[in-house]
Write a protein that holds these residues in place. Structure first.
Motif, PDB file in Angstrom:
ATOM      1  N   ARG A 105       0.834  -1.214   0.000  1.00 30.30           N
ATOM      2  CA  ARG A 105       0.000   0.000   0.000  1.00 30.30           C
ATOM      3  C   ARG A 105       0.864   1.258   0.000  1.00 30.30           C
ATOM      4  NH1 ARG A 105      -5.796   0.061   2.835  1.00 30.30           N
ATOM      5  NH2 ARG A 105      -6.478  -2.069   2.455  1.00 30.30           N
ATOM      6  N   LEU A 106       1.933   1.236   0.764  1.00 29.99           N
ATOM      7  CA  LEU A 106       2.838   2.387   0.774  1.00 29.99           C
ATOM      8  C   LEU A 106       3.450   2.593  -0.609  1.00 29.99           C
ATOM      9  CD1 LEU A 106       4.732   1.885   4.163  1.00 29.99           C
ATOM     10  CD2 LEU A 106       2.929   3.550   3.675  1.00 29.99           C
ATOM     11  N   GLN A 107       3.828   1.498  -1.256  1.00 31.54           N
ATOM     12  CA  GLN A 107       4.401   1.597  -2.594  1.00 31.54           C
ATOM     13  C   GLN A 107       3.385   2.151  -3.579  1.00 31.54           C
ATOM     14  OE1 GLN A 107       7.604   0.924  -3.254  1.00 31.54           O
ATOM     15  NE2 GLN A 107       7.363   1.591  -5.371  1.00 31.54           N
ATOM     16  N   GLN A 108       2.150   1.680  -3.493  1.00 29.85           N
ATOM     17  CA  GLN A 108       1.094   2.190  -4.370  1.00 29.85           C
ATOM     18  C   GLN A 108       0.859   3.676  -4.140  1.00 29.85           C
ATOM     19  OE1 GLN A 108      -2.189  -0.347  -3.374  1.00 29.85           O
ATOM     20  NE2 GLN A 108      -1.371  -2.126  -4.471  1.00 29.85           N
ATOM     21  N   LEU A 109       0.911   4.086  -2.879  1.00 28.76           N
ATOM     22  CA  LEU A 109       0.721   5.498  -2.559  1.00 28.76           C
ATOM     23  C   LEU A 109       1.798   6.351  -3.213  1.00 28.76           C
ATOM     24  CD1 LEU A 109      -0.557   7.836  -0.996  1.00 28.76           C
ATOM     25  CD2 LEU A 109       0.782   7.138   1.008  1.00 28.76           C
ATOM     26  N   ALA A 110       3.060   5.932  -3.063  1.00 29.13           N
ATOM     27  CA  ALA A 110       4.156   6.693  -3.659  1.00 29.13           C
ATOM     28  C   ALA A 110       4.018   6.763  -5.175  1.00 29.13           C
ATOM     29  CB  ALA A 110       5.496   6.064  -3.272  1.00 29.13           C
ATOM     30  N   GLU A 111       3.678   5.644  -5.802  1.00 27.28           N
ATOM     31  CA  GLU A 111       3.550   5.612  -7.262  1.00 27.28           C
ATOM     32  C   GLU A 111       2.379   6.466  -7.749  1.00 27.28           C
ATOM     33  OE1 GLU A 111       3.212   1.467  -7.975  1.00 27.28           O
ATOM     34  OE2 GLU A 111       5.380   1.073  -7.776  1.00 27.28           O
ATOM     35  N   GLN A 112       1.266   6.424  -7.048  1.00 28.97           N
ATOM     36  CA  GLN A 112       0.110   7.224  -7.442  1.00 28.97           C
ATOM     37  C   GLN A 112       0.394   8.714  -7.340  1.00 28.97           C
ATOM     38  OE1 GLN A 112      -2.974   5.746  -4.871  1.00 28.97           O
ATOM     39  NE2 GLN A 112      -3.400   3.957  -6.155  1.00 28.97           N
ATOM     40  N   CYS A 113       1.167   9.096  -6.347  1.00 27.88           N
ATOM     41  CA  CYS A 113       1.499  10.520  -6.188  1.00 27.88           C
ATOM     42  C   CYS A 113       2.363  11.013  -7.340  1.00 27.88           C
ATOM     43  CB  CYS A 113       2.203  10.740  -4.857  1.00 27.88           C
ATOM     44  SG  CYS A 113       1.098  10.573  -3.440  1.00 27.88           S
ATOM     45  N   VAL A 114       3.317  10.191  -7.763  1.00 27.71           N
ATOM     46  CA  VAL A 114       4.164  10.581  -8.887  1.00 27.71           C
ATOM     47  C   VAL A 114       3.315  10.759 -10.147  1.00 27.71           C
ATOM     48  CG1 VAL A 114       6.053   9.848 -10.389  1.00 27.71           C
ATOM     49  CG2 VAL A 114       6.227   9.507  -7.922  1.00 27.71           C
ATOM     50  N   ARG A 115       2.361   9.862 -10.345  1.00 32.95           N
ATOM     51  CA  ARG A 115       1.497   9.973 -11.525  1.00 32.95           C
ATOM     52  C   ARG A 115       0.563  11.175 -11.437  1.00 32.95           C
ATOM     53  NH1 ARG A 115       1.265   4.171 -10.955  1.00 32.95           N
ATOM     54  NH2 ARG A 115      -0.694   4.343  -9.787  1.00 32.95           N
ATOM     55  N   SER A 116       0.221  11.572 -10.218  1.00 30.90           N
ATOM     56  CA  SER A 116      -0.764  12.643 -10.045  1.00 30.90           C
ATOM     57  C   SER A 116      -0.159  14.036 -10.099  1.00 30.90           C
ATOM     58  CB  SER A 116      -1.491  12.461  -8.702  1.00 30.90           C
ATOM     59  OG  SER A 116      -2.147  11.215  -8.636  1.00 30.90           O
ATOM     60  N   VAL A 117       1.144  14.154  -9.855  1.00 33.52           N
ATOM     61  CA  VAL A 117       1.794  15.471  -9.818  1.00 33.52           C
ATOM     62  C   VAL A 117       2.852  15.508 -10.914  1.00 33.52           C
ATOM     63  CG1 VAL A 117       3.098  17.098  -8.403  1.00 33.52           C
ATOM     64  CG2 VAL A 117       1.398  15.598  -7.321  1.00 33.52           C
ATOM     65  N   PRO A 118       2.593  16.204 -12.008  1.00 31.38           N
ATOM     66  CA  PRO A 118       3.524  16.204 -13.144  1.00 31.38           C
ATOM     67  C   PRO A 118       4.941  16.631 -12.789  1.00 31.38           C
ATOM     68  CG  PRO A 118       1.410  17.157 -13.774  1.00 31.38           C
ATOM     69  CD  PRO A 118       1.352  16.964 -12.303  1.00 31.38           C
ATOM     70  N   ALA A 119       5.082  17.572 -11.850  1.00 29.97           N
ATOM     71  CA  ALA A 119       6.412  18.076 -11.505  1.00 29.97           C
ATOM     72  C   ALA A 119       7.169  17.156 -10.557  1.00 29.97           C
ATOM     73  CB  ALA A 119       6.294  19.463 -10.876  1.00 29.97           C
ATOM     74  N   CYS A 120       6.526  16.094 -10.088  1.00 30.01           N
ATOM     75  CA  CYS A 120       7.150  15.193  -9.123  1.00 30.01           C
ATOM     76  C   CYS A 120       8.010  14.159  -9.847  1.00 30.01           C
ATOM     77  CB  CYS A 120       6.075  14.508  -8.295  1.00 30.01           C
ATOM     78  SG  CYS A 120       6.724  13.369  -7.056  1.00 30.01           S
ATOM     79  N   CYS A 121       9.299  14.114  -9.491  1.00 28.08           N
ATOM     80  CA  CYS A 121      10.210  13.156 -10.124  1.00 28.08           C
ATOM     81  C   CYS A 121      10.323  11.858  -9.344  1.00 28.08           C
ATOM     82  CB  CYS A 121      11.590  13.784 -10.293  1.00 28.08           C
ATOM     83  SG  CYS A 121      12.448  14.127  -8.733  1.00 28.08           S
ATOM     84  N   GLY A 122       9.798  11.823  -8.143  1.00 27.72           N
ATOM     85  CA  GLY A 122       9.860  10.624  -7.326  1.00 27.72           C
ATOM     86  C   GLY A 122       9.215  10.862  -5.974  1.00 27.72           C
ATOM     87  N   ALA A 123       8.872   9.783  -5.279  1.00 27.41           N
ATOM     88  CA  ALA A 123       8.211   9.910  -3.980  1.00 27.41           C
ATOM     89  C   ALA A 123       8.621   8.763  -3.073  1.00 27.41           C
ATOM     90  CB  ALA A 123       6.696   9.924  -4.152  1.00 27.41           C
ATOM     91  N   VAL A 124       8.545   9.037  -1.775  1.00 24.55           N
ATOM     92  CA  VAL A 124       8.825   8.030  -0.754  1.00 24.55           C
ATOM     93  C   VAL A 124       7.716   8.097   0.288  1.00 24.55           C
ATOM     94  CG1 VAL A 124      10.399   7.237   1.044  1.00 24.55           C
ATOM     95  CG2 VAL A 124      11.316   8.225  -1.061  1.00 24.55           C
ATOM     96  N   ALA A 125       7.151   6.938   0.624  1.00 24.56           N
ATOM     97  CA  ALA A 125       6.169   6.852   1.702  1.00 24.56           C
ATOM     98  C   ALA A 125       6.814   6.109   2.862  1.00 24.56           C
ATOM     99  CB  ALA A 125       4.915   6.127   1.241  1.00 24.56           C
ATOM    100  N   THR A 126       6.630   6.606   4.080  1.00 24.75           N
ATOM    101  CA  THR A 126       7.199   5.961   5.261  1.00 24.75           C
ATOM    102  C   THR A 126       6.113   5.689   6.285  1.00 24.75           C
ATOM    103  OG1 THR A 126       7.691   7.916   6.622  1.00 24.75           O
ATOM    104  CG2 THR A 126       9.282   7.339   4.894  1.00 24.75           C
ATOM    105  N   LEU A 127       6.340   4.668   7.104  1.00 23.96           N
ATOM    106  CA  LEU A 127       5.429   4.341   8.196  1.00 23.96           C
ATOM    107  C   LEU A 127       6.243   3.950   9.407  1.00 23.96           C
ATOM    108  CD1 LEU A 127       2.219   2.188   8.151  1.00 23.96           C
ATOM    109  CD2 LEU A 127       4.026   1.677   9.777  1.00 23.96           C
ATOM    110  N   SER A 128       5.862   4.489  10.561  1.00 22.62           N
ATOM    111  CA  SER A 128       6.490   4.085  11.819  1.00 22.62           C
ATOM    112  C   SER A 128       5.447   4.198  12.914  1.00 22.62           C
ATOM    113  CB  SER A 128       7.701   4.975  12.148  1.00 22.62           C
ATOM    114  OG  SER A 128       7.279   6.310  12.374  1.00 22.62           O
ATOM    115  N   ASP A 129       5.703   3.522  14.043  1.00 20.33           N
ATOM    116  CA  ASP A 129       4.823   3.678  15.194  1.00 20.33           C
ATOM    117  C   ASP A 129       4.987   5.071  15.760  1.00 20.33           C
ATOM    118  OD1 ASP A 129       3.639   1.163  15.178  1.00 20.33           O
ATOM    119  OD2 ASP A 129       5.334   0.264  16.211  1.00 20.33           O
TER     120      ASP A 129
END
Length: 240
Positions: free
Chosen positions: A18-42
């Motif tokens: 799900r985190l990977q899908q989130l990062a990939e969807q954001c890159v597709r949704s924002v033309p100026a975005c060259c890459g994204a990272v999603a993180t999760l921690s307690d």
């Protein structure tokens, strides 16, 4: 509504997907975005963090923040608000992060924090051009982040509920054996029920065994050979 459930244990592979899908969807949704990272921690300040990036090189931008204890991720989580670094060439905050980002060709970044069900999630977007991500924090990216966070929270509550159900089922199965063992201890020591269960609990603690396992052993032997040990764990109880 469900209460915020506590959950202990490793996150399943579905969480990372799900985190990977989130990062990939954001890159597709924002033309100026060259890459994204999603993180999760307690959300307890722990250093353990799940990271999913659209490109392996971007994980260094998270690692440097964990090592230094400073950066947009920490700033966003502390404030609860998106953090926009419009031009890292002139940015004066987070020198370690800034150096790694510029070394990777990243000139702009925006970090969005999300918190729910004991989880801290961040969505980090990167751009090659300064000022290119200024509006990303308040558009579809924020909606995507909220939806994924809500889904992960539901998953975590569900896993916590399953764990609790399993524990209750185990307790129900164990109760008859514990009651039988309590009766045996009452007979051997000539004590009442409260004192007998106190002996069982102390026996469990001293032997570092589950109460149900201790009880099963007493039932199996009918307390034979354990009289002295049981009496020792029940100071003040008259041995009948």
């Amino acid at each position: 509504m469900f209460p915020e459930a506590e959950y202990e244990g490793p996150e399943p592979a579905s969480t990372v997907r799900r985190l990977q899908q989130l990062a990939e969807q954001c890159v597709r949704s924002v033309p100026a975005c060259c890459g994204a990272v999603a993180t999760l921690s307690d959300g307890d300040g722990g250093a353990e963090r799940r990271t999913s990036a659209t490109h392996p090189d971007l994980t260094a931008l998270v690692a440097v923040q964990l090592d230094s204890g400073d950066g947009p991720i920490r700033t966003a989580l502390d404030s609860g608000e998106p953090v926009d670094a419009a031009d890292l060439l002139t940015e004066e905050r987070w020198p370690d992060y800034r150096a790694v980002a510029l070394g990777s060709g990243v000139r702009a970044s925006v970090t969005l924090p999300f918190h729910r069900a004991g989880m801290d999630i961040t969505l980090n977007l990167y751009g090659f051009r300064p000022g290119s991500l200024g509006h990303a924090a308040h558009g579809c990216v924020a909606v995507l982040g909220e939806e994924i966070t809500a889904g992960l929270a539901r998953d975590r509550r569900y896993r916590a509920a399953l764990t609790e159900v399993g524990q209750l089922a185990t307790a129900l199965r164990s109760r008859p054996v514990i009651d039988q063992a309590g009766g045996i201890v009452m007979y051997v020591l000539g004590c009442d029920a409260d004192e007998a269960y106190g002996v069982l609990r102390r026996f469990s603690q001293l032997t570092n065994r589950k109460l149900a396992d201790v009880a099963a052993g007493i039932v199996r032997t009918r307390g034979r050979g354990l009289e002295k040990e049981l009496a020792r764990l029940a100071p003040g109880v008259r041995n009948g």
